[in-house]
Design a protein around this motif. Structure first.
Motif, mmCIF file in Angstrom:
data_model
loop_
_atom_site.group_PDB
_atom_site.id
_atom_site.type_symbol
_atom_site.label_atom_id
_atom_site.label_comp_id
_atom_site.label_asym_id
_atom_site.label_seq_id
_atom_site.Cartn_x
_atom_site.Cartn_y
_atom_site.Cartn_z
ATOM 1 N N THR A 1 -8.568 25.308 -25.118
ATOM 2 C CA THR A 1 -9.959 25.208 -25.070
ATOM 3 C C THR A 1 -10.530 24.047 -25.502
ATOM 4 O O THR A 1 -11.519 23.699 -25.185
ATOM 5 C CB THR A 1 -10.295 26.761 -26.074
ATOM 6 N N ILE A 2 -9.813 23.484 -26.644
ATOM 7 C CA ILE A 2 -10.186 22.378 -27.266
ATOM 8 C C ILE A 2 -10.087 21.145 -26.341
ATOM 9 O O ILE A 2 -11.119 20.308 -26.006
ATOM 10 C CB ILE A 2 -9.268 21.873 -28.351
ATOM 11 N N ALA A 3 -9.110 21.307 -25.388
ATOM 12 C CA ALA A 3 -9.081 19.817 -24.204
ATOM 13 C C ALA A 3 -10.058 20.002 -23.092
ATOM 14 O O ALA A 3 -10.457 19.152 -22.573
ATOM 15 C CB ALA A 3 -7.523 20.244 -23.509
ATOM 16 N N SER A 4 -10.685 21.332 -23.194
ATOM 17 C CA SER A 4 -11.897 21.357 -22.296
ATOM 18 C C SER A 4 -13.049 20.791 -22.934
ATOM 19 O O SER A 4 -14.116 21.016 -22.012
ATOM 20 C CB SER A 4 -11.882 22.801 -21.703
ATOM 21 N N MET A 5 -13.344 20.314 -23.994
ATOM 22 C CA MET A 5 -14.398 20.114 -24.700
ATOM 23 C C MET A 5 -14.637 18.475 -24.244
ATOM 24 O O MET A 5 -14.082 17.674 -24.491
ATOM 25 C CB MET A 5 -14.380 20.205 -26.034
ATOM 26 N N PRO A 6 -15.786 18.274 -23.544
ATOM 27 C CA PRO A 6 -16.117 16.822 -22.902
ATOM 28 C C PRO A 6 -16.290 16.017 -23.994
ATOM 29 O O PRO A 6 -15.938 14.807 -23.728
ATOM 30 C CB PRO A 6 -17.485 16.998 -22.295
ATOM 31 N N VAL A 7 -16.989 16.187 -25.248
ATOM 32 C CA VAL A 7 -17.286 15.219 -26.213
ATOM 33 C C VAL A 7 -15.782 14.588 -26.832
ATOM 34 O O VAL A 7 -16.145 13.356 -26.944
ATOM 35 C CB VAL A 7 -17.842 16.059 -27.429
ATOM 36 N N ILE A 8 -14.638 15.248 -26.657
ATOM 37 C CA ILE A 8 -13.490 14.592 -27.124
ATOM 38 C C ILE A 8 -12.902 13.286 -26.176
ATOM 39 O O ILE A 8 -12.197 12.410 -26.495
ATOM 40 C CB ILE A 8 -12.244 15.243 -27.553
ATOM 41 N N TYR A 9 -13.428 13.348 -24.915
ATOM 42 C CA TYR A 9 -13.431 12.434 -24.026
ATOM 43 C C TYR A 9 -14.514 11.232 -23.976
ATOM 44 O O TYR A 9 -14.484 10.082 -23.740
ATOM 45 C CB TYR A 9 -13.003 12.942 -22.632
ATOM 46 N N VAL A 10 -15.691 11.961 -24.342
ATOM 47 C CA VAL A 10 -16.783 11.051 -24.358
ATOM 48 C C VAL A 10 -16.911 9.938 -25.119
ATOM 49 O O VAL A 10 -17.314 8.838 -25.192
ATOM 50 C CB VAL A 10 -18.465 11.796 -24.307
ATOM 51 N N ILE A 11 -16.405 10.146 -26.414
ATOM 52 C CA ILE A 11 -16.388 9.389 -27.719
ATOM 53 C C ILE A 11 -15.659 8.176 -27.189
ATOM 54 O O ILE A 11 -16.087 6.724 -27.446
ATOM 55 C CB ILE A 11 -16.066 9.846 -28.966
ATOM 56 N N PRO A 12 -14.211 8.211 -27.055
ATOM 57 C CA PRO A 12 -13.536 6.921 -26.757
ATOM 58 C C PRO A 12 -14.182 6.189 -25.595
ATOM 59 O O PRO A 12 -14.009 4.892 -25.517
ATOM 60 C CB PRO A 12 -12.193 7.543 -26.328
ATOM 61 N N THR A 13 -14.459 6.859 -24.573
ATOM 62 C CA THR A 13 -15.105 6.439 -23.219
ATOM 63 C C THR A 13 -16.316 5.558 -23.646
ATOM 64 O O THR A 13 -16.196 4.273 -23.090
ATOM 65 C CB THR A 13 -15.440 7.523 -22.170
ATOM 66 N N ALA A 14 -17.183 5.957 -24.354
ATOM 67 C CA ALA A 14 -18.475 5.238 -24.797
ATOM 68 C C ALA A 14 -17.957 3.676 -25.637
ATOM 69 O O ALA A 14 -18.552 3.057 -25.372
ATOM 70 C CB ALA A 14 -19.266 6.046 -25.595
ATOM 71 N N PHE A 15 -17.141 4.041 -26.554
ATOM 72 C CA PHE A 15 -16.597 2.920 -27.307
ATOM 73 C C PHE A 15 -15.939 1.869 -26.402
ATOM 74 O O PHE A 15 -16.237 0.671 -26.575
ATOM 75 C CB PHE A 15 -15.569 3.262 -28.490
ATOM 76 N N LEU A 16 -15.105 2.382 -25.395
ATOM 77 C CA LEU A 16 -14.350 1.066 -24.564
ATOM 78 C C LEU A 16 -15.394 0.458 -23.616
ATOM 79 O O LEU A 16 -15.407 -0.548 -23.627
ATOM 80 C CB LEU A 16 -13.361 2.140 -23.736
ATOM 81 N N MET A 17 -16.248 1.566 -23.046
ATOM 82 C CA MET A 17 -17.274 0.668 -22.435
ATOM 83 C C MET A 17 -18.194 -0.321 -22.871
ATOM 84 O O MET A 17 -18.674 -1.137 -22.430
ATOM 85 C CB MET A 17 -18.276 1.875 -21.659
ATOM 86 N N ARG A 18 -18.483 0.170 -24.267
ATOM 87 C CA ARG A 18 -19.523 -0.746 -24.803
ATOM 88 C C ARG A 18 -18.615 -1.913 -25.185
ATOM 89 O O ARG A 18 -19.016 -3.297 -25.518
ATOM 90 C CB ARG A 18 -19.886 -0.291 -26.248
ATOM 91 N N GLY A 19 -17.225 -1.792 -25.725
ATOM 92 C CA GLY A 19 -16.565 -2.906 -26.498
ATOM 93 C C GLY A 19 -16.025 -3.919 -25.079
ATOM 94 O O GLY A 19 -16.126 -5.132 -25.339
ATOM 95 N N LEU A 20 -15.958 -3.563 -23.849
ATOM 96 C CA LEU A 20 -15.619 -4.479 -22.559
ATOM 97 C C LEU A 20 -16.863 -4.701 -21.960
ATOM 98 O O LEU A 20 -16.879 -5.479 -21.003
ATOM 99 C CB LEU A 20 -14.771 -3.720 -21.575
ATOM 100 N N HIS A 21 -17.885 -4.305 -22.742
ATOM 101 C CA HIS A 21 -19.432 -4.577 -22.039
ATOM 102 C C HIS A 21 -19.620 -4.080 -20.603
ATOM 103 O O HIS A 21 -20.012 -5.024 -19.650
ATOM 104 C CB HIS A 21 -19.547 -6.165 -21.981
ATOM 105 N N VAL A 22 -18.986 -2.883 -20.285
ATOM 106 C CA VAL A 22 -19.250 -2.273 -19.072
ATOM 107 C C VAL A 22 -20.557 -1.855 -18.477
ATOM 108 O O VAL A 22 -20.992 -1.086 -19.311
ATOM 109 C CB VAL A 22 -18.439 -1.277 -18.626
#
Length: 307
Positions: A161-182
């Motif tokens: 159930t925890i693994a199905s929560m989108p927020v746990i994937y959204v947070i690192p994705t947002a940081f990675l995209m911002r850091g790499l200026h995607v």
């Protein structure tokens, strides 16, 4: 008096109007609250978290200091709530509901505009609040989901159930995209903005729907105890941790202010989604939002004594 009036006009009254609309809609049409809670968990909440983190400018130094503060504060807050729970001898479901009503606080649609008011839109203090908001979004989707399911489901089922929560994937994705200026193509970013903008209204209407469907058998002792731990003990512990780490100035003030806000809507969404004391959770959120007019105003007054 200025802060009291602003909190009332800018936070409590608008929040109350949307909650009242949700209650009226529930009375008129008997809405499906499970559908509303799923929309919040799987669509609106991830969208606003991605947007705010992708657009923020947070330095690694500030990130480390704020995370250190947050970890110690949450440990102390958890210990205090656990002590109260053991004394009160709550049922398993009520234990997790009480914990969630104290540990999860409204760090987004309440705390961010409050931070902008108190610190006159200072980007430094706003970045501190965004980090707190990030953690307060991550916790309900991990520990919060675990706490309301651990007493009735097997560990594997809870982890799925925890693994199905989108927020746990959204947070690192947002940081990675911002850091790499995607860059995000405009046809994609436009719907993200639309969905993120709908989060606050949908979450508050969901709370109103839950309140509108309740029998209102109010347990004053438990609700007021939750409010005291969140609105009084919370900022007191926050001030203690600030002293412990020797933080001063705007950073110390922003950190104390961040933990003085009322109970988060996520505690209601968790309670509704997983059928865990939804009436108590809804009453705790509603009462803490009303009482915060007075408690948060007092905390703002005390901030001047944090050098």
């Amino acid at each position: 008096m200025v802060y009291f009036t602003h909190i009332l006009l800018s936070n409590v009254i608008p929040i109350s109007i949307l909650i009242a609309l949700g209650a009226l809609l529930q009375r008129a049409f008997h809405l499906d609250i499970k559908t509303l809670s799923k929309l919040n968990f799987y669509l609106f909440s991830p969208a606003i978290m991605f947007k705010m983190l992708y657009e923020s400018a947070i330095s690694l130094a500030i990130l480390g200091q704020v995370l250190m503060y947050f970890a110690v504060f949450m440990i102390l807050q958890y210990g205090l709530v656990e002590l109260v729970i053991r004394v009160k001898r709550y049922t398993k479901g009520m234990k997790s509901a009480m914990r969630n009503s104290v540990l999860f606080y409204n760090s987004a649609n309440y705390a961010i505009p409050l931070n902008q008011l108190v610190f006159a839109g200072d980007p430094f203090t706003q970045s501190i609040q965004i980090i707190i908001m990030m953690m307060q979004s991550l916790l309900p989707n991990t520990y919060g989901v675990y706490s309301v399911n651990a007493h009735k489901n097997e560990l594997k089922a809870t982890l799925r159930t925890i693994a199905s929560m989108p927020v746990i994937y959204v947070i690192p994705t947002a940081f990675l995209m911002r850091g790499l200026h995607v860059p995000i193509p405009q046809p994609v970013y436009t719907p993200i903005n639309y969905v993120a903008g709908a989060f606050i209204a949908t979450a508050l209407v969901t709370l109103g729907v839950q309140l509108g469907s309740m029998k209102w058998q109010l347990n004053l002792t438990d609700v007021f105890l939750s409010n005291f731990l969140r609105l009084a003990a919370g900022p007191a512990l926050g001030f203690l941790v600030v002293l412990l780490f020797g933080f001063t100035g705007p950073m110390a003030q922003a950190l104390v202010l961040s933990c003085s806000v009322p109970t988060s809507l996520s505690s209601v969404l968790l309670a509704v989604e997983f059928d865990n004391e939804p009436e108590f959770a809804s009453q705790a959120v509603f009462a803490s939002t009303v009482f915060s007019i007075f408690t948060v105003s007092f905390v703002i007054y005390l901030l001047q004594f944090i050098a």
